[in-house]
Write a protein that holds these residues in place. Structure first.
Motif, PDB file in Angstrom:
ATOM      1  N   MET A   1      45.510  29.822  38.143  1.00  0.00           N
ATOM      2  CA  MET A   1      44.103  30.137  37.925  1.00  0.00           C
ATOM      3  C   MET A   1      43.882  31.629  38.159  1.00  0.00           C
ATOM      4  O   MET A   1      43.824  32.097  39.299  1.00  0.00           O
ATOM      5  N   ALA A   2      43.776  32.360  37.078  1.00  0.00           N
ATOM      6  CA  ALA A   2      43.564  33.801  37.136  1.00  0.00           C
ATOM      7  C   ALA A   2      42.738  34.171  35.905  1.00  0.00           C
ATOM      8  O   ALA A   2      41.889  33.384  35.485  1.00  0.00           O
ATOM      9  N   ASN A   3      42.958  35.348  35.311  1.00  0.00           N
ATOM     10  CA  ASN A   3      42.266  35.669  34.060  1.00  0.00           C
ATOM     11  C   ASN A   3      42.637  34.685  32.967  1.00  0.00           C
ATOM     12  O   ASN A   3      41.852  34.413  32.067  1.00  0.00           O
ATOM     13  N   GLY A   4      43.855  34.179  33.037  1.00  0.00           N
ATOM     14  CA  GLY A   4      44.274  33.075  32.188  1.00  0.00           C
ATOM     15  C   GLY A   4      44.484  31.844  33.049  1.00  0.00           C
ATOM     16  O   GLY A   4      44.706  31.941  34.256  1.00  0.00           O
ATOM     17  N   ILE A   5      44.374  30.676  32.440  1.00  0.00           N
ATOM     18  CA  ILE A   5      44.600  29.416  33.146  1.00  0.00           C
ATOM     19  C   ILE A   5      45.659  28.639  32.381  1.00  0.00           C
ATOM     20  O   ILE A   5      45.560  28.439  31.164  1.00  0.00           O
ATOM     21  N   GLY A   6      46.686  28.210  33.083  1.00  0.00           N
ATOM     22  CA  GLY A   6      47.743  27.431  32.463  1.00  0.00           C
ATOM     23  C   GLY A   6      48.381  26.505  33.471  1.00  0.00           C
ATOM     24  O   GLY A   6      48.249  26.709  34.682  1.00  0.00           O
TER      25      GLY A   6
ATOM     26  N   ALA B   1      36.196  28.901  34.033  1.00  0.00           N
ATOM     27  CA  ALA B   1      36.886  28.814  35.324  1.00  0.00           C
ATOM     28  C   ALA B   1      37.890  29.932  35.547  1.00  0.00           C
ATOM     29  O   ALA B   1      38.681  29.867  36.491  1.00  0.00           O
ATOM     30  N   SER B   2      37.881  30.954  34.733  1.00  0.00           N
ATOM     31  CA  SER B   2      38.818  32.065  34.897  1.00  0.00           C
ATOM     32  C   SER B   2      38.274  33.087  35.885  1.00  0.00           C
ATOM     33  O   SER B   2      37.090  33.084  36.232  1.00  0.00           O
ATOM     34  N   SER B   3      39.128  33.976  36.315  1.00  0.00           N
ATOM     35  CA  SER B   3      38.703  35.072  37.194  1.00  0.00           C
ATOM     36  C   SER B   3      37.597  35.898  36.554  1.00  0.00           C
ATOM     37  O   SER B   3      36.606  36.262  37.206  1.00  0.00           O
TER      38      SER B   3
END
Length: 398
Positions: A224-229, A273-275
């Motif tokens: 969970m950051a600028n991208g979510i994977g 939900a990203s940063s």
């Protein structure tokens, strides 16, 4: 079971080639050491299903060849540990983000011997990113007094789905890296054999090897950051799906008519939900802050920061619950910069998972913060490179 053909791979029965059987058994011992690091001979016997006497003979042969070393156990286990020789070569892990590159070198005894992180312009090109990785690798090797030929395997971590042919399938996620075979391009620039893997997959590998997921065979790593994977390890193996795009949880729809996502769809989890979304929500009343500052204020009791982090955990929990209903993992490990919020994020996520998941899929699920922090992806790349060192490469460098 007789030890004559115990653990025989297909084609090596009682009448098969004894030299081929020995080679196959040796490969199993090397695989255990590559994937788990230092082990006692008793642990090697259990992990390989070989007789202790067979393991002893193999270890003796590998010792004479200089492929393994014996070392004293520091964790209280009985017996000396067997480890791949630290002098048998190096592997490189390269974590290539949208705005950074992080390179780590490790020996075959699973010890990281050098690493360096460098910031890059957001949206950098393939040429600039690989060039920076090459510069760092040269600097690290020079510092160790080692030639590049000592690096026998490398793995490149990328924040995008990686197709089976080694290219990025979602071109909008790293637009400066389009239309090329990444493995071939990286090998050409670095002069090394290079594996390419999605960063969330490698986060899962890193945590399973050195972090919160040790000895767990079914787990999900959620970045969970600028991208979510999400990286999925199922039955002890990375699960990539048919074309390499499994785990793109950040691009599942949670708001059907929501905001446009960089992937081209609307209402993806990454849009809520990203940063970047957390920062944007708080900017009108708090100004633009970093995630560490938002977490700091939330811990001090700031109601807005606490609310936004809690809402982020809840909406991510909805997507996690749907994933758990399908794959039923034992453990969810949350990493990325938002994981620094710890229980402010994780407790609302747990509540949401319990609410939306079917009881049988989520009743025993543990949700924990990643132990490796920002190093999860580069250490996962190191672990993946170690796991793909061939016996031929090991003996060639000894």
């Amino acid at each position: 079971m007789s030890s004559t053909n115990e653990g025989s791979p297909e084609g090596f029965g009682p009448g098969g080639s004894q030299s081929a059987l020995r080679s196959a058994n040796e490969a199993r011992v090397l695989e255990a050491l590559r994937s788990r690091g230092a082990l006692t001979q008793a642990e090697l016997a259990r992990r390989t299903s070989l007789a202790p006497s067979t393991v002893s003979k193999i270890v003796h042969t590998l010792l004479e060849a200089g492929v393994v070393d014996m070392e004293t156990d520091k964790q209280g286990r009985r017996g000396q540990l067997v480890a791949l020789s630290s002098s048998a070569g190096l592997v490189a892990g390269i974590d290539m983000g949208r705005d950074h590159v992080h390179v780590a070198l490790a020996d075959l005894a699973h010890q990281v011997v050098a690493e360096q992180h460098r910031t890059l312009p957001h949206g950098h090109s393939l040429t600039k990113g690989l060039g920076a990785a090459d510069d760092i690798l040269t600097s690290l090797l020079d510092g160790l007094g080692q030639p590049r030929t000592r690096v026998i395997s490398a793995c490149l971590s990328i924040p995008a789905p990686v197709d089976a042919d080694g290219s990025i399938s979602a071109s909008t996620l790293m637009p400066g890296w389009n239309g090329v075979n990444l493995a071939s391009s990286a090998e050409e620039v670095l002069g090394l054999p290079v594996l390419v893997e999605n960063d969330a997959n490698l986060g899962a590998v890193g945590e399973a090897t050195w972090g919160a997921g040790r000895d767990i065979r079914n787990l999900v790593y959620l970045k969970m950051a600028n991208g979510i994977g999400a990286g999925l390890i199922l039955n002890g193996e990375i699960f990539r799906g048919a074309t390499g795009s499994a785990g793109e949880l950040g691009h599942t729809t949670v708001v059907e008519s929501g905001a446009m996502c960089q992937c081209g769809n609307r209402g993806c989890l990454e849009t809520v939900a990203s940063s970047a979304h957390v920062i944007d929500l708080l900017a009108p009343t708090r100004g633009r802050m970093t995630i560490p500052r938002i977490v700091e204020l939330a811990r001090e009791g700031d109601p807005g920061c606490r609310r936004v982090l809690g809402d982020t955990g809840r909406v991510a929990g909805l997507a996690v619950a749907n994933l758990c209903n399908i794959v039923n993992p034992q453990l969810l490990i949350v990493g990325g910069e938002l994981s620094a919020a710890e229980e402010l994020l994780l407790d609302p996520m747990r509540q949401s998972v319990r609410l939306h998941g079917i009881p049988g899929a989520v009743r025993s699920l543990e949700i924990v913060r990643a132990e490796l922090g920002a190093r999860a992806h580069v250490l996962g790349a190191v672990a993946h490179a170690l796991a793909n060192v061939t016996p031929e490469a090991l003996t060639a460098t000894s």
